[in-house]
Design an enzyme around this catalytic site. Structure first.
Site, mmCIF file in Angstrom:
data_model
loop_
_atom_site.group_PDB
_atom_site.id
_atom_site.type_symbol
_atom_site.label_atom_id
_atom_site.label_comp_id
_atom_site.label_asym_id
_atom_site.label_seq_id
_atom_site.Cartn_x
_atom_site.Cartn_y
_atom_site.Cartn_z
ATOM 1 N N MET A 82 1.479 18.193 -9.746
ATOM 2 C CA MET A 82 2.608 18.589 -10.583
ATOM 3 C C MET A 82 3.277 17.344 -11.174
ATOM 4 S SD MET A 82 2.202 21.814 -10.411
ATOM 5 C CE MET A 82 3.628 22.686 -10.986
ATOM 6 N N SER A 83 4.565 17.207 -11.019
ATOM 7 C CA SER A 83 5.272 16.083 -11.640
ATOM 8 C C SER A 83 5.449 14.884 -10.716
ATOM 9 C CB SER A 83 6.632 16.556 -12.155
ATOM 10 O OG SER A 83 6.457 17.389 -13.278
ATOM 11 N N VAL A 84 4.785 14.876 -9.579
ATOM 12 C CA VAL A 84 4.887 13.736 -8.670
ATOM 13 C C VAL A 84 4.428 12.456 -9.364
ATOM 14 C CG1 VAL A 84 4.053 12.749 -6.492
ATOM 15 C CG2 VAL A 84 4.660 15.160 -6.619
ATOM 16 N N LYS A 86 5.123 11.422 -12.100
ATOM 17 C CA LYS A 86 6.201 10.821 -12.875
ATOM 18 C C LYS A 86 6.906 9.728 -12.077
ATOM 19 C CE LYS A 86 6.724 14.817 -15.833
ATOM 20 N NZ LYS A 86 7.416 16.070 -16.076
ATOM 21 N N SER A 147 12.471 16.071 -15.236
ATOM 22 C CA SER A 147 11.032 16.315 -15.315
ATOM 23 C C SER A 147 10.544 16.562 -16.743
ATOM 24 C CB SER A 147 10.642 17.495 -14.410
ATOM 25 O OG SER A 147 9.258 17.502 -14.192
#
Length: 174
Positions: A82-84, A86, A147
């Site tokens: 997912m957005s990890v 980032k 996010s």
């Protein structure tokens, strides 16, 4: 300036409470020896398990205690990134800017037609102008706090790409 909705503030508040309440709860149940308190990893596991059981979906948590013990709850599944990534991106950008002696206050110019209107982007909602000027620090805030996919994609294209980010993260993990 980034504006937070009531939902974002609520989630942030709950997160901060958890960061304080869980350690205090566990600390109060820890034992003491001549070297000070002894934290028991099982207390972390039990407390975290109780918290995640109250929420729908599958939640996995991992915590490293004193650089030695690892507590894992629901660790059998393979979770999507997912957005990890980032966070990895932000670390790589900060490292790159530090190495080059650049400031995170450096101004970036973003043309609206470079952005994807079909993805999650609070930045696009807050900035309706055809040319958006934001500092790298503001782009990192949009990426890490809200996010924002467009802010992240823009920084991958213009600052530090995905391969460079991956290579940097590989230097941090033995």
């Amino acid at each position: 300036m980034i504006k937070f909705s009531k939902t974002h503030l609520f989630v942030l508040s709950i997160s901060l409470i958890c960061l304080v309440a869980i350690p205090m709860h566990i600390w109060s149940k820890s034992t003491k020896n001549s070297n000070g308190p002894v934290l028991h990893p099982q207390l972390f596991t039990d407390t975290i398990s109780e918290i995640v059981a109250d929420y729908p979906g599958e939640i996995g948590v991992a915590v490293i205690i004193n650089n030695t013990d690892t507590v894992a709850v629901n660790n059998k599944s393979i979770y999507p990134m997912m957005s990890v990534f980032k966070l990895h991106q932000a670390l790589a950008i900060c490292n790159d800017f530090d190495n080059k002696g650049l400031s995170l206050d450096s101004l970036m110019t973003i043309h609206r037609d470079e952005l994807d209107s079909q993805t999650w982007s609070p930045m696009m909602k807050e900035h309706s102008e055809p040319v958006i000027s934001l500092t790298v620090k503001e782009l990192l805030c949009y990426t890490l706090i809200l996010s924002d996919n467009n802010a992240s994609n823009f920084m991958f294209k213009k600052l530090v790409n995905a391969t460079q980010t991956d290579n940097f993260i590989a230097t941090l993990i033995p």
